[in-house]
Design a protein around this motif. Structure first.
Motif, PDB file in Angstrom:
ATOM      1  N   PRO A 110       6.226 -14.391  -1.559  1.00 38.53           N
ATOM      2  CA  PRO A 110       5.974 -13.000  -1.168  1.00 38.53           C
ATOM      3  C   PRO A 110       5.563 -12.886   0.293  1.00 38.53           C
ATOM      4  O   PRO A 110       4.789 -13.695   0.806  1.00 38.53           O
ATOM      5  CB  PRO A 110       4.826 -12.579  -2.101  1.00 38.53           C
ATOM      6  N   LEU A 111       6.079 -11.861   0.942  1.00 37.44           N
ATOM      7  CA  LEU A 111       5.729 -11.642   2.346  1.00 37.44           C
ATOM      8  C   LEU A 111       4.242 -11.343   2.507  1.00 37.44           C
ATOM      9  O   LEU A 111       3.644 -11.692   3.528  1.00 37.44           O
ATOM     10  CB  LEU A 111       6.572 -10.489   2.911  1.00 37.44           C
ATOM     11  N   TRP A 112       3.662 -10.711   1.471  1.00 37.29           N
ATOM     12  CA  TRP A 112       2.239 -10.377   1.604  1.00 37.29           C
ATOM     13  C   TRP A 112       1.385 -11.639   1.640  1.00 37.29           C
ATOM     14  O   TRP A 112       0.300 -11.631   2.236  1.00 37.29           O
ATOM     15  CB  TRP A 112       1.791  -9.453   0.479  1.00 37.29           C
ATOM     16  N   SER A 113       1.849 -12.723   1.006  1.00 35.29           N
ATOM     17  CA  SER A 113       1.064 -13.962   1.061  1.00 35.29           C
ATOM     18  C   SER A 113       1.083 -14.542   2.469  1.00 35.29           C
ATOM     19  O   SER A 113       0.061 -15.047   2.959  1.00 35.29           O
ATOM     20  CB  SER A 113       1.608 -14.977   0.055  1.00 35.29           C
ATOM     21  N   ALA A 131       1.604 -12.720   5.240  1.00 37.72           N
ATOM     22  CA  ALA A 131       0.812 -11.796   6.060  1.00 37.72           C
ATOM     23  C   ALA A 131      -0.675 -11.984   5.812  1.00 37.72           C
ATOM     24  O   ALA A 131      -1.491 -11.961   6.748  1.00 37.72           O
ATOM     25  CB  ALA A 131       1.225 -10.353   5.755  1.00 37.72           C
ATOM     26  N   GLY A 132      -1.041 -12.189   4.537  1.00 34.28           N
ATOM     27  CA  GLY A 132      -2.445 -12.428   4.224  1.00 34.28           C
ATOM     28  C   GLY A 132      -2.952 -13.717   4.837  1.00 34.28           C
ATOM     29  O   GLY A 132      -4.090 -13.789   5.319  1.00 34.28           O
TER      30      GLY A 132
END
Length: 422
Positions: free
Chosen positions: A384-387, A389-390
């Motif tokens: 996931p891109l959010w991982s 980004a996080g």
């Protein structure tokens, strides 16, 4: 003397001076030079290039933390995606009804016509059944009767495989002729336990020699059948004393009507005594597995956060030591006009670059681990891109927090004290 007389201004000064001919220019305030963004990054990178071994070791802690977090999230999402795909393929519209026990604890038998009764429920599309058979299984007649290899016998209908979405790995499934003969189809685990590797071999059911005509692939929705030797209902009645009462009824209906069918399934099979019938949906077990994976993911993310925190402490320690070792450099820059803000920016930027180096390395390692493991497992890799980004946000936060105190400490060093430091 007339030649030496000079006109005076009304204020008593020289007229020419009053006109401004000899007045000095007003002094301008000196302003400190400001570093551009590129200069800030260039100055911040100097300290990293000069201490490469220490930089690598310090960034390693950040890299391990970010890699752990990205890999955990990626593997969890990949596993969940694969599980959801399996559920879509297998379907969530399968219900099972099993015989339970009555109030006295005695085993209850489902009626012989249970399948026909279930088929009369409007939304039901397909119904079939299996029944427990009292037959001890051995590999051959030379094996003692008490050694059963953990394999049981069940009577099955010929439409069972289609209802469950099972597949034959080798050989064939029971047909209308085969269900009356002493032949069997083994589940995947049963075949392995009995040491049967091909069709045509024989096993013993009680004192009857039975021919193996097929071996199944694992049945994901009903894994209990993997440990079973299956025979037809008529053959079980004629050769092994089976009474014809099913033990488990399987039914499929439309997805929209699953809950409605579930509500009436028990009372349809056993009118007036539905409490002895246990109704369940096999796909719920897979959904529960996905929920368990979420809990495990949260735990592993916590461990990754701990590793990231340890990495941040390592970065802070490196920056503090760097300030102590570079006091003369700081004093020289301050004496040449560098402001406290410029010194703070230098060391804060150095801390950020160090953290970003570890974070970027960790993100690449975490993504690579996800793709590698997913490929081995046959999953579709999902990162996931959010991982990512996080992970980047956590890296920047660690860099700022770890570098803030060393930067402030460096900016407070007096030039003379710093230049005299040894």
């Amino acid at each position: 003397m007339r030649g030496t007389h000079r006109a005076s201004s009304p204020r008593g000064g020289n007229a020419t001076e009053a006109a401004g001919t000899y007045a000095p220019h007003a002094p301008r305030a000196l302003k400190p030079a400001r570093l551009s963004v590129s200069d800030v990054f260039r100055v911040g990178a100097v300290g990293l290039r000069a201490r490469r071994a220490r930089v690598v070791l310090s960034a390693l802690g950040i890299a391990i933390g970010i890699a752990t977090m990205v890999a955990v999230v990626g593997l969890s999402e990949s596993s969940r995606t694969d599980l959801m795909a399996r559920l879509d393929r297998l379907g969530t519209n399968l219900l099972t009804a099993e015989a339970g026990k009555d109030a006295q604890g005695r085993e209850v038998r489902l009626p012989r016509n249970a399948v026909a009764m279930v088929e009369r429920i409007g939304p039901v599309q397909h119904a079939t059944a299996t029944g427990d058979v009292d037959a001890r299984i051995r590999r051959s007649d030379l094996v003692p009767e008490e050694r059963t290899a953990g394999v049981t016998t069940q009577a099955v209908r010929t439409d069972l495989l289609a209802a469950l979405g099972g597949e034959v790995a080798e050989g064939a499934w029971l047909d209308p002729a085969g269900e009356r003969l002493p032949v069997t189809v083994l589940g995947a685990v049963a075949a392995d336990r009995l040491g049967v590797t091909r069709t045509g071999e024989t096993i013993m059911m009680n004192d009857t020699r039975v021919v193996v005509i097929g071996i199944l692939r694992p049945i994901e929705l009903v894994p209990g059948l993997d440990r079973v030797a299956m025979v037809g209902f008529p053959a079980a009645e004629s050769h092994f004393g089976f009474d014809g009462h099913p033990t488990t009824v399987f039914e499929r209906s439309t997805d929209a009507s699953v809950e409605d069918v579930r509500a009436v399934l028990a009372r349809t099979i056993s009118p007036g005594n539905e409490s002895v019938v246990k109704v369940s949906r096999p796909s719920d077990a897979l959904a529960a597995k996905a929920a368990t994976d979420k809990g495990l993911t949260a735990l592993m993310l916590g461990l990754g956060a701990v590793a990231l925190l340890v990495g941040g402490v390592g970065v802070a320690n490196t920056m503090v030591i760097s300030v102590l070792e570079r006091r003369q450099e700081i004093g020289l820059r301050r004496s040449l006009g560098a402001t406290r803000t410029a010194i703070r920016l230098q060391f804060l930027t150095e801390s950020l670059l160090l953290s970003v180096l570890g974070g970027a390395t960790g993100a690449v390692l975490g993504a690579a681990a996800t793709f590698g493991f997913a490929r081995v497992q046959g999953w579709t890799a999902v990162v996931p891109l959010w991982s990512l980004a996080g992970g980047l946000a956590a890296t920047l936060a660690i860099g700022v927090i770890a570098g803030l105190y060393p930067a402030i400490r460096a900016s407070r060093l007096h030039p003379t004290v710093a230049l005299n430091a040894t």
